[in-house]
Design an enzyme around this catalytic site. Structure first.
Site, PDB file in Angstrom:
ATOM      1  N   ASP A   1       0.966  -1.070  -0.041  1.00  0.00           N
ATOM      2  CA  ASP A   1      -0.018   0.030  -0.065  1.00  0.00           C
ATOM      3  C   ASP A   1       0.832   1.348  -0.124  1.00  0.00           C
ATOM      4  O   ASP A   1       2.149   1.166   0.148  1.00  0.00           O
ATOM      5  CB  ASP A   1      -0.911  -0.033   1.127  1.00  0.00           C
ATOM      6  CG  ASP A   1      -0.205  -0.555   2.385  1.00  0.00           C
ATOM      7  OD1 ASP A   1       0.936  -0.488   2.720  1.00  0.00           O
ATOM      8  OD2 ASP A   1      -1.067  -1.234   3.429  1.00  0.00           O
TER       9      ASP A   1
ATOM     10  N   ASN B   1      -7.870  -3.345  14.301  1.00  0.00           N
ATOM     11  CA  ASN B   1      -9.516  -3.587  13.884  1.00  0.00           C
ATOM     12  C   ASN B   1      -9.501  -4.667  12.863  1.00  0.00           C
ATOM     13  O   ASN B   1     -10.478  -5.039  12.204  1.00  0.00           O
ATOM     14  CB  ASN B   1     -10.111  -2.377  13.233  1.00  0.00           C
ATOM     15  CG  ASN B   1      -9.125  -1.931  12.080  1.00  0.00           C
ATOM     16  OD1 ASN B   1      -8.326  -2.415  11.539  1.00  0.00           O
ATOM     17  ND2 ASN B   1      -9.835  -0.555  11.279  1.00  0.00           N
TER      18      ASN B   1
ATOM     19  N   HIS C   1      -7.629  -5.093   9.795  1.00  0.00           N
ATOM     20  CA  HIS C   1      -7.210  -4.723   8.755  1.00  0.00           C
ATOM     21  C   HIS C   1      -6.123  -5.338   8.268  1.00  0.00           C
ATOM     22  O   HIS C   1      -4.838  -5.728   8.935  1.00  0.00           O
ATOM     23  CB  HIS C   1      -7.262  -3.290   8.391  1.00  0.00           C
ATOM     24  CG  HIS C   1      -6.164  -2.218   8.989  1.00  0.00           C
ATOM     25  ND1 HIS C   1      -6.037  -1.102   9.220  1.00  0.00           N
ATOM     26  CD2 HIS C   1      -4.798  -2.735   9.048  1.00  0.00           C
ATOM     27  CE1 HIS C   1      -5.048  -0.546   9.609  1.00  0.00           C
ATOM     28  NE2 HIS C   1      -4.124  -1.929   9.681  1.00  0.00           N
TER      29      HIS C   1
ATOM     30  N   GLU D   1      -9.902  -2.106   5.307  1.00  0.00           N
ATOM     31  CA  GLU D   1     -10.495  -1.860   6.452  1.00  0.00           C
ATOM     32  C   GLU D   1     -11.834  -2.609   6.763  1.00  0.00           C
ATOM     33  O   GLU D   1     -12.305  -3.342   5.799  1.00  0.00           O
ATOM     34  CB  GLU D   1     -10.876  -0.332   6.438  1.00  0.00           C
ATOM     35  CG  GLU D   1      -9.828   0.766   6.447  1.00  0.00           C
ATOM     36  CD  GLU D   1      -8.914   0.712   7.644  1.00  0.00           C
ATOM     37  OE1 GLU D   1      -8.902   0.022   8.805  1.00  0.00           O
ATOM     38  OE2 GLU D   1      -8.141   1.554   7.910  1.00  0.00           O
TER      39      GLU D   1
END
Ligand code: F6R
Length: 241
Positions: free
Chosen positions: A67, A136, A138, A143
C-alpha cells in the site's frame, strides 16, 4: 494456519527474516510482497544484516508493496516509498526497476490501481507476502467491511487507523485520509502469507482472528481460507497458553 510463538519481538524479527531468506535462497527470483508499519521494522533490520554479513543475494528478487498513502509524494518522509528505501531497499541489492509501490500521487488513482493489479498478475503473485494486522483486523489498508472480492483499490482510512498511524506524523491532521491498497483477493493470491503480530495491543486482534469464521467485518479472518498462512506472534500478542 501454522502458528509460531516467539519469546519476544527480537526473536519474531529473526524468525520472519529466516523465512524470507529461506524463500530467497531457495528461489532467487522470488516475488516478495512487503508491508510497512512498525511491526516489520526488526525483520527488515535482520534482512539488511543477512545481506551484509551472510551474503544473501536479492539481485533477482521482485518486490511489491501492499500500500501507499494517497497525496504523499515518494520523497515525503512518511510515504511508504521513503519507509521502504530508508529501512530496506537502500541497503539491499534489489534492482530499482523490480521494486513496485503504488503511486499515491497518480493523477488518475483508479487507473493506478488497475495498473498495479495488472502488474501483480503479470509478474506475481508474491511467493511470500508479509502482512501486519491492524487492531481492527485490517490487512493492507483493507478496513472492516471491505469486500473479500476486492482487488487493488483506493480506501478511506478508518479513524482508528489514522489515529494509530499518527505516531509517525507531527499531528493527526497530517495523516492522509486515503490510501491505495492491494485488495483482499489480491493478497489471497499470494502463495505463502506470513502474518506478524507483536505486542499486547495486538492481543485482541489475534484472538479475534483465531476465534472467528471468515467475515468481512474482520478482514484478517479471510486468511483462514488460505492454504498456507504462518502467523508469527510474540508472547505478548498470544491470546492462549
Ligand atoms: C502496512 C499495512 C498495515 C499494517 C498494520 C499494522 O503496509 O498495510 O496493514 O501492517 O496497520 O501496523 P503496525 O505494524 O504499525 O502495527
Amino acid at each position: 494456519m501454522e502458528i509460531i510463538v516467539t519469546k519476544d519481538y527480537r526473536e519474531l524479527s529473526r524468525t520472519v527474516c529466516e523465512i524470507l531468506e529461506k524463500q530467497v535462497i531457495g528461489k532467487p527470483d522470488s516475488v516478495l510482497g512487503l508491508a510497512t508499519g512498525g511491526t516489520p521494522l526488526g525483520t527488515y533490520e535482520e534482512m539488511v544484516k543477512g545481506y551484509e554479513h551472510r551474503g544473501v543475494d536479492y539481485s533477482c528478487v521482485t518486490a511489491f508493496n501492499l500500500d501507499e498513502y494517497v497525496g504523499l509524494g515518494r520523497n515525503h518522509s512518511q510515504s511508504y516509498h521513503s519507509y521502504m528505501n530508508d529501512h530496506l531497499f537502500h541497503f539491499l541489492n534489489i534492482p530499482k526497476e523490480r521494486v513496485h509501490i503504488p503511486n499515491g500521487m497518480a493523477e488518475d488513482l483508479e487507473q493506478e490501481c488497475a495498473t498495479y493489479e495488472d502488474k501483480l498478475n503479470e509478474i506475481g503473485p508474491p511467493d511470500l507476502q508479509i502482512l501486519g494486522i491492524g487492531a481492527n483486523g485490517h490487512i493492507g489498508f483493507n478496513e472492516p467491511g471491505t469486500s473479500f472480492a476486492s482487488t487493488t483499490h483506493v480506501v478511506d482510512l478508518a479513524p482508528t487507523t489514522r489515529k494509530a498511524n499518527a505516531r509517525f506524523f507531527t499531528s493527526l491532521d497530517k495523516v492522509p485520509e486515503q490510501a491505495i491498497t492491494m485488495g483482499i483477493r489480491t493478497i489471497m493470491k499470494s502463495r505463502h502469507i506470513v502474518l506478524l503480530a507483536s505486542g499486547s495491543h495486538k492481543l485482541k486482534a489475534v484472538k479475534t482472528l483465531i476465534d472467528s469464521e471468515p467475515n468481512e467485518q474482520f478482514p484478517a479472518s479471510i486468511l483462514k481460507n488460505h492454504p498456507h498462512v504462518t502467523l508469527v506472534t510474540d508472547k505478548s500478542a498470544k491470546p492462549y497458553e
